[in-house]
Design an enzyme around this catalytic site. Sequence first.
Site, PDB file in Angstrom:
ATOM      1  N   GLU B  59      50.619   7.300  15.018  1.00 39.57           N
ATOM      2  CA  GLU B  59      49.751   6.885  16.134  1.00 39.57           C
ATOM      3  C   GLU B  59      48.849   5.705  15.780  1.00 39.57           C
ATOM      4  OE1 GLU B  59      50.143   9.998  15.137  1.00 39.57           O
ATOM      5  OE2 GLU B  59      50.732  11.247  16.842  1.00 39.57           O
ATOM      6  N   GLN B 122      45.584  22.259  18.185  1.00 39.05           N
ATOM      7  CA  GLN B 122      45.529  20.798  18.366  1.00 39.05           C
ATOM      8  C   GLN B 122      44.425  20.362  19.316  1.00 39.05           C
ATOM      9  OE1 GLN B 122      49.551  19.261  19.039  1.00 39.05           O
ATOM     10  NE2 GLN B 122      49.826  19.138  16.823  1.00 39.05           N
TER      11      GLN B 122
END
Lengths: 125, 564
Positions: B59, B122
């Site tokens: 990312e 998460q």
Amino acid sequence: MPSALEIRLCGGLLALNRLSMTLQNKRMPVEGLTLARNGAEVRVTVVLDCEGETARRYAALLSGLEDVSEAGVVADLEEVALVRADGRCEAVSGSPEYVERWLAENEVEDAVRLGPVARPGKGAC
Amino acid sequence: MENTAFGIEYRPRTGSEAMCEALLDEGVEFLFGYPGGAIMPFYDALVDYPLKHVLVRHEQAAAHAADGYARATGKVGVCVATSGPGATNLVTGLATAYMDSVPLVAITGQVGRAAMGKDAFQETNVTGMTLPVTKHSFLVEEPEELYPTMRRAFAIARSGRPGPVLVDVPKDVQFAAVSGNGYRQLREAPPPIPAPALEAAARLIERARRPIILAGHGVTLSGAELELRMLAERCGIPVSTTLLGISCFPDDHPLNIGMPGMHGAASVNRAIDRSDLLIAVGMRFDDRITGNPEKFAPNAKVIHIDVDPSEMGKVVRPTVGIVADAKLALGGVLNHLRKSPECGAWREELAVDQAPERRKEAEARGRFGPVRIMEAIREATGGEVRLVTDVGQHQMWAARHFRYTRPNSHITSGGLGTMGFALPAAMGVALACPEESVWVVAGDGGIQMNIQELATIRDLGLNIKVAVINNGYLGMVRQWQQFFHNRRYSETPITGPDYETLAAAYGLTGRTVREGDDVERVVRWAEEREGFTILDFHIDPEQNVYPMIPSGMSVAEMIEEDDA
């Protein structure tokens, strides 16, 4: 010589987080911070240990934040103290200097100081 | 639901579809991202829209690629990640864009609203953790707010001083049905520039005898290259470009005197020290330029032009401050000028001071090393190139010794100094400018930080060339250890892969280049072949960047090569 800013916020807790993060992130010399509100708008008065010119630059920086509807240097501050004396609760208000003096000259059991805040209608905003 | 009047199936729009529509309405072509659990509804909707998604391998690279795309095009770059680690991996890229005023919109998935605040799988408070490195951030908790929030995010990212904006969207909000859009307009346009400020600036310029223009990133961001050139040429004022200002004024222009600062040209730093007027345009007096601000440009009045009012007086107190877009401000100053300053003697003085540096540079071009490599890239591309650099010694060599003649042809991470920036950023540049030559110049430390993007480059068939300036050290840190830590090279020697073999493993091509090899020939070969190529230049391990002003010091403490 301390300077004071009034910042008007919209946007709730995240806006307040962003403001306090910016104060810390830019290492602004914060001596005091008071929250108040008018309807949904949060009004924050920040007392800074810096000259007026530096305070104006900080106001310009804060006014660039999306959650800040207005920000500016204020000249007139107001303070309120909720005082418990003789078993009763009373409110004392005036300039921070006046409230300071009043508290020193009177016997109180406990006091909660609300302010200083920008004086309504006389602040920079 | 079925529309009984026309027999047409009616499906309410979802939050994810509203997000895609907002992206299309903003003219987005490319997204750089990586899917995951909390952003899956968005990725599901994406399939049905004409948006091109680039699947990166980390990312961080998504944020840098979007950053490179934005820098190359002037448009808003877009990156996407899932919640938790996906979102946190974006943070370095957001901070890089924030420091260099690059417009980005980062979209992150978030756990569903019911799970938020419960340490769900998460889950991270990404809006909270990105507060200091974004211009603004949104957590969209109401589906109806999605479309207007997306549009507003773009408007904020590109308005005033550009910067990154984060939009965090809970998974159930992406799934939810939405209607309407209710797009809210941003604040009003900035007020016109006060004429007295322009007038005062013009008078200062007319009276100056030793003026210098310091041109920064704001010139490129506002597209003010022409106005800058008009001011410089009309008045005969020398121009120095900051690291991010490089290429906003041609390096081969006789008025270009080079880069100032810690690793800037010694002659430029001495010139600033003697200058009587600095015209600072779209730059923020970074500490890498001023050193000790108390001793910076002690004889100069300062005209400071910047779109961000909070930059006025932050480091250097301006004599005249103009809060405005650089293009508008320079145009305004030009309109108020009645005559040009008399600074011919000043230009001659600077030319005398620059002459020894230019001789040394010419000599260095004849030796194997970074200066010759820069020259070889320039010759092979004819200067028609976008050069994307990483962070470290090579960055300074590329800044100082590559001659940039095209606007916006130098792309680098300036403010944050993010190692690992160049390779993914070049992906964004290459996608933005498919017909142009794109070269990466990186060190052997930084290139390894996002080396996984070779897979993305191979998948997309990007025509990127990489020059690794390999000295087997984290070179800039080693240089500091040499100067300031008695040559104790603590953890700076660094190994790396055989880049030829590594490139081959990815289905790509590479070459190793050592002293004695024909640098020009191999660079030309790389430039002429179609597709990605990595060249691994093994240079002198202890070559230093000169001059150097130690951090927080002044031009008086500058270390030059002959003193070292």
